[in-house]
Design an enzyme around this catalytic site. Structure first.
Site, PDB file in Angstrom:
ATOM      1  CE1 TYR A  38      62.227  91.610   2.226  1.00  0.00           C
ATOM      2  CE2 TYR A  38      60.947  89.841   1.993  1.00  0.00           C
ATOM      3  CZ  TYR A  38      61.709  90.792   1.286  1.00  0.00           C
ATOM      4  OH  TYR A  38      61.697  91.159   0.017  1.00  0.00           O
ATOM      5  N   GLY A  39      59.916  94.164   5.392  1.00  0.00           N
ATOM      6  CA  GLY A  39      60.218  95.490   4.933  1.00  0.00           C
ATOM      7  C   GLY A  39      59.311  96.409   5.013  1.00  0.00           C
ATOM      8  CB  THR A  40      58.461  99.548   3.004  1.00  0.00           C
ATOM      9  OG1 THR A  40      58.247  98.790   1.703  1.00  0.00           O
ATOM     10  CG2 THR A  40      59.982  99.965   3.053  1.00  0.00           C
ATOM     11  CG  LEU A  41      54.498  95.354   2.359  1.00  0.00           C
ATOM     12  CD1 LEU A  41      54.353  93.965   2.071  1.00  0.00           C
ATOM     13  CD2 LEU A  41      53.123  96.371   2.045  1.00  0.00           C
ATOM     14  CD  GLU A  89      56.352  94.196  -2.279  1.00  0.00           C
ATOM     15  OE1 GLU A  89      57.519  94.568  -2.777  1.00  0.00           O
ATOM     16  OE2 GLU A  89      56.344  94.476  -1.018  1.00  0.00           O
TER      17      GLU A  89
END
Length: 131
Positions: free
Chosen positions: A8-11, A71
């Site tokens: 849901y983010g920077t990946l 992470e």
């Protein structure tokens, strides 16, 4: 063994850490229950009310281990890990109703800004930030 992983983010594609997802197989867009906060240079998903927008990928054991390291997940030590992999139910998309894994943020969030609509890509556009 393959694992379904909600990101849901920077990946996500087009964002700062997209290269870490190399070799993962895109399954589809999805939403899960929870809420997002701005942790600084990345978002954190918290258990709770609301919906978080993201994508589900199929990853193998080696990819999952690499993503755990990215992470900051310390195997066997959730208290020392900023993120911990947990099971969530997909609310929309091709895997609706199925359980997938995601990284849930485990640090205090008192000073973190809320991302009320749960969409990190939209949020960074709104605040004018690079991913």
């Amino acid at each position: 063994m393959k694992h379904a992983l909600f990101i849901y983010g920077t990946l996500m594609p087009g964002l700062r850490l997209q290269a870490e997802m190399h070799g993962a197989h895109f399954v589809g867009a999805a939403q899960v229950q929870g809420r997002l906060v701005d942790v600084g240079c990345y978002p954190g998903l918290l258990q709770g009310e609301g919906r978080v927008t993201g994508e589900v990928y199929e990853v193998d054991e080696a990819q999952l281990a690499r993503l755990d390291a990215v992470e900051g997940l310390l195997p066997g030590d959730p208290a020392a890990s900023p993120y911990w992999r947990e099971m969530v139910t997909v609310l929309s998309g091709p895997l609706q109703g199925q359980q997938v894994q995601t990284y849930v943020y485990k640090r205090p969030v008192g000073a973190c800004a809320s991302i009320p609509h749960g969409d990190y890509r939209r949020y960074i556009r709104e605040v004018g930030r690079q991913s």
